[in-house]
Design an enzyme around this catalytic site. Structure first.
Site, PDB file in Angstrom:
ATOM      1  N   CYS A  94       0.692  -1.101  -0.126  1.00  0.00           N
ATOM      2  CA  CYS A  94      -0.049   0.083   0.107  1.00  0.00           C
ATOM      3  C   CYS A  94       0.946   1.183  -0.025  1.00  0.00           C
ATOM      4  O   CYS A  94       1.501   1.587  -0.981  1.00  0.00           O
ATOM      5  CB  CYS A  94      -1.081   0.222   1.081  1.00  0.00           C
ATOM      6  SG  CYS A  94      -2.351   1.119   0.714  1.00  0.00           S
ATOM      7  N   HIS A 124      -3.807  -5.040   0.538  1.00  0.00           N
ATOM      8  CA  HIS A 124      -3.156  -5.477   1.826  1.00  0.00           C
ATOM      9  C   HIS A 124      -3.391  -6.947   2.254  1.00  0.00           C
ATOM     10  O   HIS A 124      -4.567  -7.302   2.929  1.00  0.00           O
ATOM     11  CB  HIS A 124      -4.133  -4.767   3.112  1.00  0.00           C
ATOM     12  CG  HIS A 124      -3.910  -3.224   3.302  1.00  0.00           C
ATOM     13  ND1 HIS A 124      -2.592  -2.989   3.923  1.00  0.00           N
ATOM     14  CD2 HIS A 124      -4.316  -2.335   2.529  1.00  0.00           C
ATOM     15  CE1 HIS A 124      -2.435  -1.478   3.705  1.00  0.00           C
ATOM     16  NE2 HIS A 124      -3.538  -0.969   3.136  1.00  0.00           N
ATOM     17  N   GLU A 156      -2.025  -8.569   4.630  1.00  0.00           N
ATOM     18  CA  GLU A 156      -2.132  -8.546   6.305  1.00  0.00           C
ATOM     19  C   GLU A 156      -3.470  -7.912   6.779  1.00  0.00           C
ATOM     20  O   GLU A 156      -3.672  -8.187   7.842  1.00  0.00           O
ATOM     21  CB  GLU A 156      -0.889  -7.780   6.605  1.00  0.00           C
ATOM     22  CG  GLU A 156      -1.228  -6.176   6.727  1.00  0.00           C
ATOM     23  CD  GLU A 156      -1.210  -5.528   5.657  1.00  0.00           C
ATOM     24  OE1 GLU A 156      -1.025  -4.025   5.655  1.00  0.00           O
ATOM     25  OE2 GLU A 156      -1.086  -5.942   4.430  1.00  0.00           O
TER      26      GLU A 156
END
Length: 242
Positions: free
Chosen positions: A93, A179, A181
Site C-alpha cells: 500500500c 493489504h 495482512e
C-alpha cells in the site's frame, strides 16, 4: 538466515488499536515463526543502517501519503534507493507507492475516489516466486492514492480497471497496492470508522459486502514469503579487477 526488517510507516487508528494488532505484528504472523524480524519506526526516524544485514525489508501501509510534507518521508525515499541491490524489498500500500515514487514513478490521489473492500486484480506477469500460480487475486484494499505511472524499469504484475498498476516487480523488489495482512474483520472496522466522514455510505456498503466472500490472502502471503525467504539473494556487482 538474516532477519527481515519491518519498516513501520503507520499504525492502526487509535480507535481500533485495542482490538487489532499493529502492522509489524501482522507481518510477523504473515512471515511465520521461522522468520526473525526487526522493527523500525520510520516516523521516528529509524531506518536500518546497513540494508545488507537483512534478508529483506517490508515497507508497511500508512495513513500518510507519499506526497505529504512530512519529515520522515524523504529519508525513507533515500533509504529505498540506497537499499536497491543490497537486500530484497517488499512494499505494501503506502510502501508500494513509496517504492514506485522512489524508483522513478508517479503517485497521485486518484480521481476514482476511495478503493475499499476486496478488489480483484488480474495477474499480468509471472515471476519465479509466484507459487501457487493464480490468474487473479482478490485482496482487501484501503487507499485513495495510486501509482499513475510506474518506474521505467518496473514490470506490472497485477492490474485492474480501478488500479492499473496494482502490483510491480523488479529483480530485487516487489510491491502491491493491496493489504494481504488485513483480516476481513479489520478491513470492515476500518471502513466503518471512516463511513460518512471520509467514505460515503453507499461506497462503504458496497465494500463491506465484498469482504466475506473469500479472498486470496494466502496466495499473496505465499508469494511474499517465497520472494523474501526462498529466492537467491541479490548479488552486488564485483569490481573491475578481472
Amino acid at each position: 538466515m538474516k532477519p527481515i526488517a519491518i519498516l513501520e510507516t503507520g499504525q492502526p487508528p487509535e480507535a481500533l488499536a485495542d482490538r487489532y494488532d499493529d502492522y509489524p505484528a501482522r507481518f510477523r504472523a504473515l512471515l511465520g515463526d521461522d522468520a526473525a524480524t526487526v522493527r523500525f519506526d520510520v516516523q521516528a526516524g529509524k531506518l536500518p543502517e546497513d540494508p545488507g544485514a537483512f534478508q529483506g525489508a517490508i515497507v508497511t501501509g500508512s495513513a500518510a501519503g507519499v506526497c505529504d510534507d512530512l519529515p520522515w518521508i524523504p529519508p525513507l525515499m533515500d533509504w529505498l534507493r540506497a537499499a536497491r541491490g543490497k537486500t530484497r524489498l517488499v512494499g505494501i500500500c503506502f510502501g508500494h507507492q513509496a517504492m514506485a515514487q522512489a524508483f522513478g514513478g508517479v503517485v497521485e490521489k486518484s480521481d476514482k475516489g476511495w478503493g475499499v473492500g476486496l478488489h480483484r486484480y488480474d495477474v499480468t506477469g509471472i515471476e519465479s516466486w509466484m507459487h501457487p500460480r493464480a490468474g487473479s487475486i482478490g485482496i482487501p484494499v484501503s487507499h485513495q492514492d495510486q501509482v499513475t505511472a510506474p518506474p521505467p524499469d518496473a514490470r506490472v504484475i497485477a492490474a485492474s480497471d480501478f488500479t492499473p498498476y496494482a502490483g510491480l516487480a523488479w529483480d530485487d523488489a516487489i510491491s502491491f497496492q493491496c493489504h494481504p495482512e488485513f483480516q476481513p474483520a479489520y478491513a470492515a472496522a476500518l471502513i466503518e470508522l471512516r463511513r460518512g466522514e471520509r467514505i460515503d455510505p453507499e461506497t462503504a456498503d458496497k465494500a463491506l459486502a465484498t469482504l466475506y466472500r473469500g479472498d486470496d490472502r494466502a496466495i499473496l502471503t505465499a508469494w511474499i514469503r517465497a520472494f523474501l525467504l526462498l529466492t537467491p539473494p541479490p548479488v552486488e556487482e564485483a569490481g573491475s579487477g578481472i
